[in-house]
Design an enzyme around this catalytic site. Sequence first.
Site, PDB file in Angstrom:
ATOM      1  N   CYS A 131      39.781  33.952  37.750  1.00 30.66           N
ATOM      2  CA  CYS A 131      40.547  35.932  37.969  1.00 30.66           C
ATOM      3  C   CYS A 131      41.258  36.446  39.593  1.00 30.66           C
ATOM      4  O   CYS A 131      40.534  36.029  39.695  1.00 30.66           O
ATOM      5  CB  CYS A 131      38.437  36.468  37.384  1.00 30.66           C
ATOM      6  SG  CYS A 131      38.366  37.914  37.884  1.00 30.66           S
TER       7      CYS A 131
ATOM      8  N   ARG B  57      37.131  42.904  26.890  1.00 26.55           N
ATOM      9  CA  ARG B  57      35.974  42.822  27.949  1.00 26.55           C
ATOM     10  C   ARG B  57      36.647  44.049  29.504  1.00 26.55           C
ATOM     11  O   ARG B  57      35.997  43.753  30.513  1.00 26.55           O
ATOM     12  CB  ARG B  57      36.619  41.335  28.268  1.00 26.55           C
ATOM     13  CG  ARG B  57      35.086  41.400  29.288  1.00 26.55           C
ATOM     14  CD  ARG B  57      35.276  39.552  29.989  1.00 26.55           C
ATOM     15  NE  ARG B  57      34.299  39.447  30.759  1.00 26.55           N
ATOM     16  CZ  ARG B  57      34.276  39.268  31.978  1.00 26.55           C
ATOM     17  NH1 ARG B  57      35.133  39.984  32.437  1.00 26.55           N
ATOM     18  NH2 ARG B  57      33.157  39.042  32.713  1.00 26.55           N
TER      19      ARG B  57
END
Length: 497
Positions: free
Chosen positions: A318, A417
């Site tokens: 991430c 998302r």
Amino acid sequence: MAQIIAEVSRTFNEFLLLPNRTRTDCTAETVDLRTPLVRHVVGETSAIELRSPLTSAIMQAVSTTDLAIALARNGGLSFLHHNQPIRDQAAAIRKVKNFKAGFVTSDTNVSPDDSLSLLVEVMRRTGHSTAAVTHDGTATGRLLGLVTSRDFHPQRHDLDGPVSGRMTAVADLAHGGPDITLSEANARMWDERLDCLPVLDGEGHLHHLVFRSDYADNKRFPNQVVDAAKRLRVGAGINTHDYEERVPALLEAGVDALCFDSSDGYSDWQARALSWVKKHYPEVPVGGGNVVDGEAFTFLAEAGADFVKVGVGGGSICITRDQKGIGRGQASAVLDVAAARDAFRERTGEYVPVCSDGGLVHDYHVALALAMGADFVMMGRYFARFDQAAGAKLPTRDGFVKEYWGEGSNRARNWQRYGQGGQGLVFEEGVDGYVPYAGDLNEGVALTLAKLRTTMVSCGSTTLPEFQSTARLTLVSDQSFQESHANVTVRDTPTPV
């Protein structure tokens, strides 16, 4: 002006557990790793309990059907990703639910007039070696016989011939009635030396199949997470865009729990979606997230979330913090949310479990997350290393690696998302890379759980609630962190004995 949170944003690497007194009844064998998955009234048992506090991330690179099956057999739960057509996600749910665990709905079915070549293709597609032959080729048709891979050979028999020529007719098969129990079915298989026992209704229609191999699996995996019908449990990720179409399809497929998957769960969009699911399908557990503080936890709990995921920007693939400057150290986030969870419990009499999602690099980080108040953890990188994950296994000069990519990468392009505006990924919030290959999930999870049990023993705990209530944590300086690692040249060849 902006509000400044005085507390430093801390990670798991900045903490160590202090040993507590280990009682004589506190051993690795007596440690109980059961933990609630979903909201429940204080003093009552959660509708779904995990036998191991591990769940797999809602990611293309991680939660395959093979991984979901393996993890459920080891006491955990997978959440199959939603970055795919609804029908494909529902089919994946069905594959897990039909895999095993007692009374199995047959997914390998043919009619008597079908060719052996079609049977070969059906077996290849499902991965199963026993097929039910029914009058209409369905899982609930009138049973005419069974055919297995041992009944024919592709090089020896004419594959254009009908299945009926190689099947064992139902008249020659032992079978059970609709009221037979699983223990009775298992007893019959052993007493009558059967590999498979069909379960039929009074008119001869197939209801289920019971396999001897499932009995062995139950003995090998005593901590399997199963539903009331002894089927493995499986979860599914959903988004805040197509949930009105996706949720009914997943429920029809048999999903056990849902979880909204978002990089920012503290939103009116998610609260609205949670409220819709709880209004139309109050019986299905649904989680929310992700959040990093107590205020956001309370927001989602009051909107109906049955558990809340914690973590923004801490995942190994991430880059949300790099791209947007948003997030929080995972240790600080878990501690803050766990405190809000406890306050919510005192105020409402309901316990809403907390899931620590991200920032877990080492096995001992799992123990730290649980000690800090998480009820279970969700991991991506950890599970991506195993055979059962989706990534390809590739050779390198230093050994094998597995592909691993983030949902915010250009490879996944999971725009649902990430709230970047429109229906597309404007910029990446994840990367595409590799992780060291770690072999089979069953062996890896067994090792991780062994470490967790021994850590809890050193902390004088035999249950996770006891671990949370009695654990003592200390901050670690840079020098203490360096001291934690070996300071010799490690031998890279076995010592002669």
